[in-house]
Write a protein that holds these residues in place. Structure first.
Motif, mmCIF file in Angstrom:
data_model
loop_
_atom_site.group_PDB
_atom_site.id
_atom_site.type_symbol
_atom_site.label_atom_id
_atom_site.label_comp_id
_atom_site.label_asym_id
_atom_site.label_seq_id
_atom_site.Cartn_x
_atom_site.Cartn_y
_atom_site.Cartn_z
ATOM 1 N N LEU A 24 0.016 5.700 -6.820
ATOM 2 C CA LEU A 24 0.106 4.308 -6.374
ATOM 3 C C LEU A 24 0.475 3.388 -7.527
ATOM 4 O O LEU A 24 1.332 2.499 -7.379
ATOM 5 C CB LEU A 24 -1.225 3.881 -5.753
ATOM 6 C CG LEU A 24 -1.307 2.428 -5.264
ATOM 7 C CD1 LEU A 24 -0.254 2.166 -4.196
ATOM 8 C CD2 LEU A 24 -2.707 2.116 -4.765
ATOM 9 N N ALA A 25 -0.151 3.592 -8.678
ATOM 10 C CA ALA A 25 0.161 2.753 -9.844
ATOM 11 C C ALA A 25 1.605 2.961 -10.301
ATOM 12 O O ALA A 25 2.305 2.003 -10.655
ATOM 13 C CB ALA A 25 -0.807 3.061 -10.986
ATOM 14 N N VAL A 55 3.941 1.084 -7.842
ATOM 15 C CA VAL A 55 3.938 -0.371 -8.078
ATOM 16 C C VAL A 55 4.687 -0.712 -9.354
ATOM 17 O O VAL A 55 5.456 -1.683 -9.412
ATOM 18 C CB VAL A 55 2.485 -0.887 -8.126
ATOM 19 C CG1 VAL A 55 2.449 -2.355 -8.519
ATOM 20 C CG2 VAL A 55 1.805 -0.703 -6.778
ATOM 21 N N LEU A 109 8.402 -0.419 -8.706
ATOM 22 C CA LEU A 109 8.877 -1.554 -7.914
ATOM 23 C C LEU A 109 9.051 -2.806 -8.765
ATOM 24 O O LEU A 109 10.063 -3.517 -8.655
ATOM 25 C CB LEU A 109 7.894 -1.817 -6.767
ATOM 26 C CG LEU A 109 8.235 -2.986 -5.831
ATOM 27 C CD1 LEU A 109 9.578 -2.746 -5.150
ATOM 28 C CD2 LEU A 109 7.127 -3.183 -4.811
ATOM 29 N N ILE A 110 8.091 -3.066 -9.644
ATOM 30 C CA ILE A 110 8.200 -4.230 -10.537
ATOM 31 C C ILE A 110 9.379 -4.064 -11.488
ATOM 32 O O ILE A 110 10.124 -5.017 -11.761
ATOM 33 C CB ILE A 110 6.883 -4.418 -11.306
ATOM 34 C CG1 ILE A 110 5.761 -4.786 -10.334
ATOM 35 C CG2 ILE A 110 7.027 -5.499 -12.372
ATOM 36 C CD1 ILE A 110 4.397 -4.885 -10.993
#
Length: 215
Positions: free
Chosen positions: A94-95, A98, A101-102
């Motif tokens: 999950l990290a 994210v 995506l950033i």
């Protein structure tokens, strides 16, 4: 390459190193100190960009208040670092998603290029105008109502924090100041009459102990 460009690359390199050490340091205290170093380098870059107000705010607010508070909390609490790392690989996908995506969003913004325009201070007050003065004029004229709304929200947050802290709980022990003021001297000290201490009587020797001594 001039001096300004060299200083920018130096501050940027130290900033990247400090940011990397924030997420890789095993000790939370070291991570907080590296974050303070990153804030200082970011403030130095703001100074190179002639944004003195942002640099001073970054140092005073984040380094002088927020990070000092974090550092005291981390040093006062007994944090079990091994317990925090147990779920690292569990939350890693999950990290990583994210973070990717950033990174894609930042790449989309940077690949679009920057629109070069005249700075706000040069358009309003000329090249010799103060950045802080122009920012203050813009903040208290064009953005006065958003500033007041933000101040009201912060005031409500402060009052809510105080109310949550001072609420009566069953497991909390507190004193009533009115009862402390109305207390009298005879309620604080009570004299108790005790009998006079007597000297200890000698203990008679046991017969068995005396027989062993004769033997």
């Amino acid at each position: 390459m001039d001096v300004k460009t060299g200083l920018f690359y130096l501050f940027a390199a130290v900033l990247l190193f400090a940011a990397f050490r924030v997420i890789t340091a095993r000790n939370p205290v070291y991570a907080a100190l590296y974050l303070v170093l990153a804030f200082f380098q970011a403030a130095a870059i703001w100074l190179l960009l002639r944004a003195e107000f942002l640099a001073i705010v970054l140092v005073l607010v984040y380094v002088g208040a927020v990070m000092v508070l974090f550092l005291f909390v981390v040093m006062m609490l007994d944090i079990n670092v091994d317990g925090l790392r147990q779920g690292f690989w569990k939350h890693f996908p999950l990290a990583a998603g994210v973070g990717a995506l950033i990174a894609l969003e930042m790449a989309g913004v940077l690949m679009g290029g920057f629109r070069l325009a005249a700075p706000r201070s040069a358009m309003v007050g000329g090249p010799d105008s103060s950045n802080t003065l122009e920012l203050g004029k813009l903040l208290y004229t064009g953005y006065l109502y958003p500033l007041e709304i933000a101040a009201v929200i912060l005031l409500v947050a402060i009052v809510a924090a105080i109310a949550l802290t001072l609420r009566a709980r069953k497991d909390s022990k507190y004193q009533n100041p009115s009862d402390q003021v109305r207390v009298k001297a005879r309620d604080r000290v009570r004299i108790v009459q005790m009998p006079v201490t007597r000297a200890a009587q000698p203990v008679a020797e046991q017969p068995q102990a005396s027989a062993e001594t004769k033997a």
